[in-house]
Design a protein around this motif. Structure first.
Motif, PDB file in Angstrom:
ATOM      1  N   LYS A 166       0.590  -2.077   7.180  1.00 39.47           N
ATOM      2  CA  LYS A 166       0.707  -2.769   5.934  1.00 39.47           C
ATOM      3  C   LYS A 166      -0.341  -3.593   5.781  1.00 39.47           C
ATOM      4  CE  LYS A 166       5.749  -3.678   6.176  1.00 39.47           C
ATOM      5  NZ  LYS A 166       6.791  -4.767   5.926  1.00 39.47           N
ATOM      6  N   LYS A 167      -1.202  -4.107   6.450  1.00 42.55           N
ATOM      7  CA  LYS A 167      -2.383  -4.721   6.211  1.00 42.55           C
ATOM      8  C   LYS A 167      -3.463  -3.860   5.804  1.00 42.55           C
ATOM      9  CE  LYS A 167      -6.137  -7.345   8.440  1.00 42.55           C
ATOM     10  NZ  LYS A 167      -6.576  -7.940   9.798  1.00 42.55           N
ATOM     11  N   GLY A 169      -2.887  -0.905   4.417  1.00 39.80           N
ATOM     12  CA  GLY A 169      -2.301  -0.192   3.064  1.00 39.80           C
ATOM     13  C   GLY A 169      -2.120   1.089   3.350  1.00 39.80           C
ATOM     14  N   SER A 170      -1.886   1.686   4.444  1.00 39.33           N
ATOM     15  CA  SER A 170      -1.873   2.873   4.706  1.00 39.33           C
ATOM     16  C   SER A 170      -0.241   3.456   4.888  1.00 39.33           C
ATOM     17  CB  SER A 170      -2.600   3.522   5.662  1.00 39.33           C
ATOM     18  OG  SER A 170      -2.427   2.666   6.848  1.00 39.33           O
TER      19      SER A 170
END
Length: 172
Positions: A166-167, A169-170
């Motif tokens: 999540k961090k 962005g994938s």
């Protein structure tokens, strides 16, 4: 060029984790045990990292059963801890290789690449993840591109992996 490695030699055991956070190669406690020092020097001489021209891959040299194996960092899928050693799982080699390096050593070595430490037991190369199957709250299965190997993660590691995805962005 060779990478610079820092070995802390101190009488204070309380700072070992902080030293590795700052990229320490090793941490020796006084009075220094000659056998332990010999292991550190041997590892330094083995040349943990060989950095060639920018277009050439970076290799990790690790001593296994008296032999030095050069493992392309891009071929590493994941590394799992085994006592004071580690198993290195790579593309194209069915059986993992046993390495003298601890996960803390690997973490410091691989900090500039696409690896994430998921807990006490594993570091994975996120660039090679093909699929993640969130089986349950307590288990995930990670499959890697170019390999039929599957990594089974427990609850805490699964949560860390999900947070990392999540961090970065994938997540799809």
């Amino acid at each position: 060029d060779r990478a610079i490695h820092t070995v802390f030699v101190t009488a204070y055991p309380d700072y070992v984790f902080k030293a590795f956070e700052f990229g320490a190669f090793d941490y020796l406690l006084k009075p220094v045990d000659p056998d332990r020092l010999a292991i550190t020097v041997e590892r330094l001489l083995d040349g943990l990292v060989d950095v060639g021209a920018p277009e050439t891959p970076v290799f990790n040299s690790t001593r296994i059963s008296g032999q030095i194996h050069r493992i392309p960092i891009n071929d590493i899928l994941w590394i799992e801890s085994f006592q004071n050693y580690s198993f290195v799982h790579t593309i194209g080699i069915a059986k993992p290789r046993l390495s003298r390096h601890t996960l803390m050593n690997w973490e410091a070595l691989l900090s500039l690449y696409d690896f994430v430490r998921l807990g006490r037991s594993e570091i994975i190369h996120t660039r090679h993840i093909q699929t993640i199957q969130w089986s349950s709250r307590d288990e995930s299965l990670v499959r890697f591109m170019g390999s039929d190997k599957v990594l089974k993660l427990g609850r805490a590691a699964s949560i860390r992996l999900k947070a990392h995805i999540k961090k970065s962005g994938s997540e799809g």
